[in-house]
Enzyme design. Structure first.
Site, PDB file in Angstrom:
ATOM      1  CG  ASP A  46      -1.732   1.187   1.370  1.00  0.00           C
ATOM      2  OD1 ASP A  46      -2.736   1.045   0.583  1.00  0.00           O
ATOM      3  OD2 ASP A  46      -1.276   2.163   1.992  1.00  0.00           O
ATOM      4  CE1 TYR A  51       0.067   7.842   2.967  1.00  0.00           C
ATOM      5  CE2 TYR A  51       0.503   5.411   2.161  1.00  0.00           C
ATOM      6  CZ  TYR A  51      -0.440   6.471   2.823  1.00  0.00           C
ATOM      7  OH  TYR A  51      -1.498   5.986   2.981  1.00  0.00           O
ATOM      8  CE  LYS A  80      -3.972   4.547   0.180  1.00  0.00           C
ATOM      9  NZ  LYS A  80      -2.757   4.479   0.610  1.00  0.00           N
ATOM     10  CG  HIS A 113      -5.147   9.208   0.141  1.00  0.00           C
ATOM     11  ND1 HIS A 113      -3.761   9.487   0.045  1.00  0.00           N
ATOM     12  CD2 HIS A 113      -5.196   8.942   1.567  1.00  0.00           C
ATOM     13  CE1 HIS A 113      -3.091   8.872   1.159  1.00  0.00           C
ATOM     14  NE2 HIS A 113      -4.072   8.526   2.017  1.00  0.00           N
TER      15      HIS A 113
END
Ligand code: A2P
Length: 322
Positions: A46, A51, A80, A113
């Protein structure tokens, strides 16, 4: 050893129920951890542009794929659309960018997201004004964004699409226009915050659920300033007692419990020993006595860790979810 637990998406794809979370890891940590995770048998990974580590994941995946150690169709890769791209024109741009960074031709699952959007300010992921307030784009239209998500499936850039951090009302609205099914909803979910109503609703509508922060994400609790109000799941006496009974770690108890509810989980760990243990869930199970005790730990939404309060002013967005 019992077979690995999987979830079947409405597309027919098989998603490994235990995935590898990658938020809050530095580049060097993640490169080593992802290598250890692939060695330990993780195949569901994931990630997300927010990130800021897709290039690291891409580097590791490329090494494994080009050496023939692993085949692309053995992997299940999730990314996402970031809040700063959450508008119709953002979907195509951001999925292409994720694919480039991940060095992949397609994703297995692509999620929106968050239900809220930020202004598009160059490449900034979290644009803020001079007071530090996040620059909100209040014109978010989920139905138009979903239509663009569907185009990505048709274009072969992702095999399935879904949502993250959406509430029931927001999902319901999207369901009125879907031509491609909502394959998955990714939400915060753990033993203190079991999300029973939302999970039931998803099951009824054929939407699989993935739990983020399944171990109670202590780092995130600190970030949100909730250390005093949210006790550590991994130190909960009931979890410890069941761990002793089954000869498993507290994390294994929490993860196995989530999987036994038919929910996927994406724990993050950069520690090779812990990440190995976290996936060692398939040759044992919790009994009804265990799960009854864990069921009783639910505290409802008061145990929510992530209310996005780290984005100053987020509550002013009309789609602020909670
Ligand atoms: P570490 O990376 O040092 O292992 P979540 O997935 O709920 O966000 O939680 C992630 C946090 O939990 C990380 O801080 C991670 O630290 C820690 N963690 C992951 N696995 C375990 C485990 N088996 N036991 C204790 N802590 C863990």
């Amino acid at each position: 050893m019992a077979s690995k637990l999987t979830l079947t998406l409405p597309t027919g794809q098989i998603m490994p129920a235990l995935g590898f979370g990658t938020w809050q890891a530095t580049d060097a940590e993640l490169e080593a951890a992802l290598t250890a995770a692939l060695e330990a048998g993780y195949r569901h990974i994931d990630t997300a542009p927010v990130y800021e580590n897709e290039h690291v994941i891409g580097k590791v995946l490329h090494k494994w794929l080009s050496s023939g150690k692993i085949k692309r169709d053995e992997l299940f890769i999730v990314s996402k659309v970031p809040p700063s791209g959450n508008r119709p024109s953002g979907v195509d741009k951001w999925i292409k960018r994720s694919l480039k960074d991940l060095q992949l031709d397609y994703l297995d699952l692509y999620l929106i997201h968050t239900p809220f959007s930020f202004e598009e300010v160059g490449e900034e992921l979290h644009p803020v004004d001079k007071n530090g307030e996040i620059k909100l784009d209040k014109s978010t239209n989920h139905l138009q964004v979903w239509a663009e998500m569907e185009k990505q499936v048709a274009a072969g850039r992702t095999k399935a699409i879904g949502l993250s951090n959406f509430n029931m009302e927001q999902i319901n609205k999207v369901l009125t226009v879907t031509k491609v099914p909502i394959a998955n909803l990714q939400i915060e979910l753990h033993v203190y915050f079991q999300q029973r109503e939302l999970v039931e609703y998803c099951k009824k509508n054929g939407i699989t659920v993935t739990a983020y922060s399944p171990l109670g994400s202590r780092g995130l609790v600190k970030l949100m300033g909730k250390v005093d109000s949210l006790p550590d799941l991994l130190a909960n006496p009931v979890v410890l007692k069941i761990g002793e009974r089954r000869k498993k770690t507290p994390a294994q108890i929490l993860l196995r419990y989530t999987l036994q509810r038919g929910i996927a989980a994406i724990p993050k760990s950069t520690n090779p020993e812990r990440l190995k243990k976290n996936i060692d869930l398939f040759d044992w199970e919790l009994t009804a006595e265990d799960t009854d005790e864990l069921d009783a730990l639910d505290q409802g939404s008061s145990a929510r860790i992530c209310d996005f309060g780290f984005f100053k002013g987020i509550k002013n967005h009309p789609e602020f979810p909670f």
